[in-house]
Design a protein around this motif. Structure first.
Motif, short mmCIF file in Angstrom:
data_model
loop_
_atom_site.label_atom_id
_atom_site.label_comp_id
_atom_site.label_asym_id
_atom_site.label_seq_id
_atom_site.Cartn_x
_atom_site.Cartn_y
_atom_site.Cartn_z
N LEU A 28 7.81 -9.62 13.19
CA LEU A 28 7.07 -8.46 12.69
C LEU A 28 7.58 -7.14 13.27
O LEU A 28 7.63 -6.13 12.58
CB LEU A 28 5.58 -8.62 12.99
CG LEU A 28 4.86 -9.76 12.27
CD1 LEU A 28 3.41 -9.82 12.71
CD2 LEU A 28 4.96 -9.61 10.76
N ARG A 84 7.46 -6.16 9.86
CA ARG A 84 6.09 -5.83 9.46
C ARG A 84 6.08 -4.93 8.22
O ARG A 84 5.33 -5.17 7.27
CB ARG A 84 5.35 -5.14 10.61
CG ARG A 84 3.87 -4.88 10.32
CD ARG A 84 3.21 -4.16 11.48
NE ARG A 84 3.34 -4.91 12.72
CZ ARG A 84 2.52 -5.89 13.08
NH1 ARG A 84 1.52 -6.24 12.28
NH2 ARG A 84 2.70 -6.52 14.23
N ASP A 85 6.90 -3.88 8.23
CA ASP A 85 6.93 -2.96 7.09
C ASP A 85 7.39 -3.67 5.82
O ASP A 85 6.89 -3.41 4.73
CB ASP A 85 7.83 -1.77 7.39
CG ASP A 85 7.19 -0.77 8.35
OD1 ASP A 85 5.95 -0.86 8.56
OD2 ASP A 85 7.91 0.07 8.90
N GLU A 88 4.51 -6.02 4.66
CA GLU A 88 3.39 -5.24 4.13
C GLU A 88 3.74 -4.61 2.78
O GLU A 88 2.87 -4.45 1.92
CB GLU A 88 3.01 -4.15 5.12
CG GLU A 88 2.30 -4.67 6.37
CD GLU A 88 1.96 -3.59 7.36
OE1 GLU A 88 1.12 -3.85 8.26
OE2 GLU A 88 2.52 -2.47 7.25
N GLY A 89 5.00 -4.26 2.60
CA GLY A 89 5.41 -3.62 1.36
C GLY A 89 5.86 -4.57 0.27
O GLY A 89 6.20 -4.13 -0.83
N ASN A 91 4.11 -6.70 -1.38
CA ASN A 91 3.11 -6.77 -2.45
C ASN A 91 2.90 -8.18 -2.99
O ASN A 91 2.93 -8.42 -4.20
CB ASN A 91 3.52 -5.83 -3.60
CG ASN A 91 2.38 -5.56 -4.57
OD1 ASN A 91 1.22 -5.63 -4.17
ND2 ASN A 91 2.71 -5.27 -5.81
N SER A 112 0.02 -12.78 4.11
CA SER A 112 -1.21 -12.00 4.21
C SER A 112 -2.06 -12.43 5.40
O SER A 112 -2.68 -11.60 6.07
CB SER A 112 -2.02 -12.11 2.91
OG SER A 112 -2.40 -13.45 2.66
N LEU A 115 -0.34 -11.15 8.69
CA LEU A 115 -0.55 -9.72 8.86
C LEU A 115 -2.01 -9.40 9.18
O LEU A 115 -2.31 -8.50 9.97
CB LEU A 115 -0.12 -8.96 7.61
CG LEU A 115 1.37 -8.94 7.29
CD1 LEU A 115 1.62 -8.31 5.92
CD2 LEU A 115 2.16 -8.21 8.37
N GLY A 116 -2.92 -10.14 8.57
CA GLY A 116 -4.33 -9.83 8.73
C GLY A 116 -4.96 -10.36 9.99
O GLY A 116 -5.80 -9.69 10.61
#
Length: 241
Positions: A28, A84-85, A88-89, A91, A112, A115-116
């Motif tokens: 990440l 991480r970016d 997250e991007g 989608n 998900s 990340l969450g």
């Protein structure tokens, strides 16, 4: 984490679940590389995808610039970002890390959740096709909460056509039997479904109460099902009227 340390940890992750958890968390905040079109007038950055040999589409990304350049061969631009970016991007897309080196697939449900909550499930893959004979029975002494959790998980996934539960052992008179979860799902979505179900069950935190070993196998709904799959009492999803 620097590139050399990250790739070393990735090698350890192939045989150790603890190393795998450390690796995905280190990923990440590490520098990764991915491909974008050479020329693109779209207002948003678009990432290049490829078709995985199992039939699904995935975004390739890489732990080093050298690996990204080898896969690219001048057909795309290479951009650098943090893991991480990128996740997250992405989608809700499926991603594959270092696809030319037998890297790992990260499915949307795993991304998900990672990340969450930081949770990463434990999955061990085995090839049943050449193993010893297995004996199958209807399930017994299975708590209602477990059946309910299985149904809710299958409903949330959407890709599962049907789910069956059985007991399995290697000998005909075995007294200790594992639980076998059979998911009918398209072949190209099979591993994703199995991993997502595993994630849902492990994240629930109640599997220790079950005190049974679990196996998940995939059957393509377009293929001829085995005879035992039609036995009464095996299907838990969808609920039969």
């Amino acid at each position: 984490m620097n590139e050399a340390a990250l790739e070393c940890l990735m090698e350890e992750a192939r045989t150790s679940h603890e190393a795998e958890k450390k690796f995905v968390h280190a990923l990440l905040d590490s520098r990764v590389y991915t491909h974008v079109p050479l020329s693109d007038d779209h207002p948003r950055l678009r990432l290049i995808m490829f078709q995985h040999p199992d039939g699904f589409m995935a975004i390739p990304f890489f732990t080093s610039l050298k690996k990204a350049q080898f896969a690219n061969r001048g057909a795309a631009r290479i951009i650098s970002t943090t893991g991480r970016d990128l996740l997250e991007g992405s989608n809700g897309a499926t991603l594959m890390l270092n696809p030319n080196d037998g890297g790992m697939v990260l499915y949307p449900e795993e991304v998900s959740t990672l990340l969450g909550t930081g949770f990463w499930s434990r999955v061990q893959r085995e090839d049943y096709s050449e193993g010893p004979q297995r004996y199958i029975w209807p399930p017994s002494d299975v708590p209602a909460w477990f059946i309910d959790d299985l149904r809710k998980a299958c409903e949330s996934l959407g890709m599962v056509v049907s789910g069956h539960l059985a007991e399995m052992a290697y000998t005909e008179h075995a007294t200790v039997r594992s639980l076998l979860i059979v998911l009918q799902v398209l072949t190209e979505q099979g591993e994703r479904a199995a991993r997502a179900l595993t994630l849902r069950l492990q994240q629930g935190g109640k599997l220790e109460q079950l005190n049974r070993s679990l196996d998940i196998t995939i059957l393509d709904p377009n293929a001829e099902p085995p005879n035992w799959l039609e036995s009464e009492g095996l299907q838990f999803y969808p609920v039969l009227n």
